[in-house]
Design an enzyme around this catalytic site. Sequence first.
Site, PDB file in Angstrom:
ATOM      1  N   GLY A 239       0.760  -1.249   0.000  1.00 48.17           N
ATOM      2  CA  GLY A 239       0.000   0.000   0.000  1.00 48.17           C
ATOM      3  C   GLY A 239       0.781   1.283   0.000  1.00 48.17           C
ATOM      4  CD  GLU A 275       0.218  -9.299   1.441  1.00 50.25           C
ATOM      5  OE1 GLU A 275      -0.670  -8.498   1.057  1.00 50.25           O
ATOM      6  OE2 GLU A 275      -0.043 -10.370   2.004  1.00 50.25           O
ATOM      7  N   PRO A 276       4.385  -5.236  -0.767  1.00 47.42           N
ATOM      8  CG  PRO A 276       6.579  -4.429  -0.856  1.00 47.42           C
ATOM      9  CD  PRO A 276       5.722  -5.495  -0.230  1.00 47.42           C
ATOM     10  NE  ARG A 278      -0.129   2.299  -6.036  1.00 43.19           N
ATOM     11  CZ  ARG A 278      -1.247   2.279  -6.770  1.00 43.19           C
ATOM     12  NH1 ARG A 278      -1.230   2.797  -7.978  1.00 43.19           N
ATOM     13  NH2 ARG A 278      -2.360   1.771  -6.290  1.00 43.19           N
ATOM     14  NE  ARG A 314      -2.809   2.919 -11.542  1.00 44.85           N
ATOM     15  CZ  ARG A 314      -2.669   4.097 -11.015  1.00 44.85           C
ATOM     16  NH1 ARG A 314      -2.065   5.065 -11.683  1.00 44.85           N
ATOM     17  NH2 ARG A 314      -3.115   4.337  -9.806  1.00 44.85           N
ATOM     18  CE1 TYR A 318      -8.825   1.840  -9.714  1.00 45.28           C
ATOM     19  CE2 TYR A 318      -6.879   1.951 -11.103  1.00 45.28           C
ATOM     20  CZ  TYR A 318      -7.807   1.215 -10.398  1.00 45.28           C
ATOM     21  OH  TYR A 318      -7.699  -0.149 -10.371  1.00 45.28           O
ATOM     22  CB  CYS A 346     -14.896   4.466 -30.329  1.00 43.21           C
ATOM     23  SG  CYS A 346     -13.955   4.264 -31.832  1.00 43.21           S
ATOM     24  CD  GLU A 347     -15.091   3.707 -23.424  1.00 43.22           C
ATOM     25  OE1 GLU A 347     -15.541   4.156 -22.360  1.00 43.22           O
ATOM     26  OE2 GLU A 347     -15.136   2.504 -23.726  1.00 43.22           O
ATOM     27  CE1 TYR A 375      -2.061  -3.467  -8.620  1.00 47.74           C
ATOM     28  CE2 TYR A 375      -0.835  -1.525  -7.954  1.00 47.74           C
ATOM     29  CZ  TYR A 375      -1.354  -2.761  -7.669  1.00 47.74           C
ATOM     30  OH  TYR A 375      -1.168  -3.296  -6.419  1.00 47.74           O
TER      31      TYR A 375
HETATM   32  N1  LLP Z   1      -1.740  -6.909  -0.668  1.00 46.46           N
HETATM   33  C1  LLP Z   1      -3.058  -6.965  -0.916  1.00 46.46           C
HETATM   34  C2  LLP Z   1      -3.884  -7.895  -0.155  1.00 46.46           C
HETATM   35  C3  LLP Z   1      -3.621  -6.124  -1.884  1.00 46.46           C
HETATM   36  O1  LLP Z   1      -4.931  -6.172  -2.114  1.00 46.46           O
HETATM   37  C4  LLP Z   1      -2.795  -5.219  -2.611  1.00 46.46           C
HETATM   38  C5  LLP Z   1      -3.360  -4.351  -3.652  1.00 46.46           C
HETATM   39  C6  LLP Z   1      -1.424  -5.213  -2.324  1.00 46.46           C
HETATM   40  C7  LLP Z   1      -0.934  -6.069  -1.347  1.00 46.46           C
HETATM   41  C8  LLP Z   1      -0.458  -4.324  -3.038  1.00 46.46           C
HETATM   42  O2  LLP Z   1      -0.724  -2.980  -2.834  1.00 46.46           O
HETATM   43  P1  LLP Z   1       0.312  -1.875  -3.386  1.00 46.46           P
HETATM   44  O3  LLP Z   1       1.590  -2.005  -2.595  1.00 46.46           O
HETATM   45  O4  LLP Z   1       0.540  -2.136  -4.811  1.00 46.46           O
HETATM   46  O5  LLP Z   1      -0.372  -0.593  -3.141  1.00 46.46           O
HETATM   47  N2  LLP Z   1      -5.282  -1.280  -9.700  1.00 46.46           N
HETATM   48  C9  LLP Z   1      -5.119  -0.253  -8.687  1.00 46.46           C
HETATM   49  C10 LLP Z   1      -4.486  -0.778  -7.440  1.00 46.46           C
HETATM   50  C11 LLP Z   1      -5.223  -1.944  -6.821  1.00 46.46           C
HETATM   51  C12 LLP Z   1      -4.551  -2.473  -5.572  1.00 46.46           C
HETATM   52  C13 LLP Z   1      -5.221  -3.702  -5.087  1.00 46.46           C
HETATM   53  N3  LLP Z   1      -4.582  -4.356  -3.985  1.00 46.46           N
HETATM   54  C14 LLP Z   1      -4.350   0.920  -9.287  1.00 46.46           C
HETATM   55  O6  LLP Z   1      -4.005   0.878 -10.467  1.00 46.46           O
HETATM   56  O7  LLP Z   1      -4.096   1.894  -8.606  1.00 46.46           O
END
Ligand code: LLP
Length: 421
Positions: A239, A275-276, A278, A314, A318, A346-347, A375
Amino acid sequence: MDHFLYRDGALYAEDVAISEIAAAVGTPFYVYSTATLLRHFRLFDEALAGMEHLVCFAMKANSNQAVLRTLAQAGAGMDVVSGGEYRRARAAGVPGDRIVFSGVGKTRDEIELALKGGIRQFNVESEPEMVVLDAVARSLGVTAPITIRVNPDVDAKTHAKIATGKSENKFGIPIARAREVYRMAAGLKGLEVIGIDVHIGSQLTDLAPFEAAYLKVAELTETLRADGHQITRLDLGGGLGIPYERSNADPPLPSDYGMLVQRTLGHLGCEIEIEPGRLIAGNAGLMVSEVIYVKSGEGRDFLILDGAMNDLIRPAMYDAYHDIIPVVEPVAGVEPQPIDIVGPVCESGDTFAKQRLMPPLVAGDLVAFRSAGAYGAVMSSEYNSRPLIPEVLVKDDQFAVIRPRPTFDEMINRDTIPPWL
Ligand code: LLP
């Protein structure tokens, strides 16, 4: 920090000119930097150095096997959320005991796959899932190591579609019911309870919500231990956000995050998992696209690219901001002008940026979307019958296509015509 820099007026990925890759693979394409991926992984690894830990890359952010292998060879584990991701991680060479299985809807087949293939732990998200996991484990004559994902009811202060830690979200079990659910788990012979899991959302640019969640986890650890459970592992989710807008962003660093983890949870003596996704992959990737037309509209101009919302969704999904830079460095002194940057789909939602200040560009010029390594490719589709775009990995002065662009025939021949037609 990343390894996409201008050199003598041309954008490079490490030691390879972006224009050279474009000439070889055509546009649009994704390109990833090995050095950036590894740098970001190591920042997390070092941030937790004082504690027993494993950094599990959330491979939903980028699941190309070359990316997974790059990280796994550096010592990363993987966080998977589907049988497909599990298989991909294994195919990339990640051992089962470095894979954690998250997700709210694991099926029997997925559970069986992971139990047979080897798994570090399941992060269980509900009681019905726990019952199925127990039954499948017993039918195979094994015990499944589990943590239970708790929902701490913390506002992650991020985009509503990627916040997961509020009570109204579908994730985890309410922390207030944790003792009861852990008691139930302890009674199921196919399960071995080893810890607690939490993940509150994605693209967090403030440490306060993490702190609030981790303090709750610390308290819960002590309560559960007093209830007689062995809590030896804490999975803290991912996150941590990245600076999408370079000009005005200063999100916390992995080292700040590591200190927070130490401070809130270090005294418990647990093994820490994170669990990083992004932060490891985001700024390690660009999407490169070519200008097809510059179109003058009513009161505004449009830069029409060959990349579209199906390639990078994205912004449409978002309202996400991505820096978009020319591959040829703009000459000093040229005034940037506002322009809408769009794709050919086409949108109207196929808009990457409105009234973005850009140097003058003409058809045939290349632009690069920054922060597209997470992502990006994983969320792409073939909408408008546009084939998936290729992915390229750079390492120093070498580059390789790590997912080729399918031919039109490959894309079209996937459909099958029923006998009555
Ligand atoms: N662990 C779990 C259980 C998760 O659901 C997620 C992301 C992560 C780890 C990794 O999170 P991060 O470190 O990447 O923030 N598609 C969206 C992001 C969806 C994230 C879903 N879960 C976007 O493009 O912003």
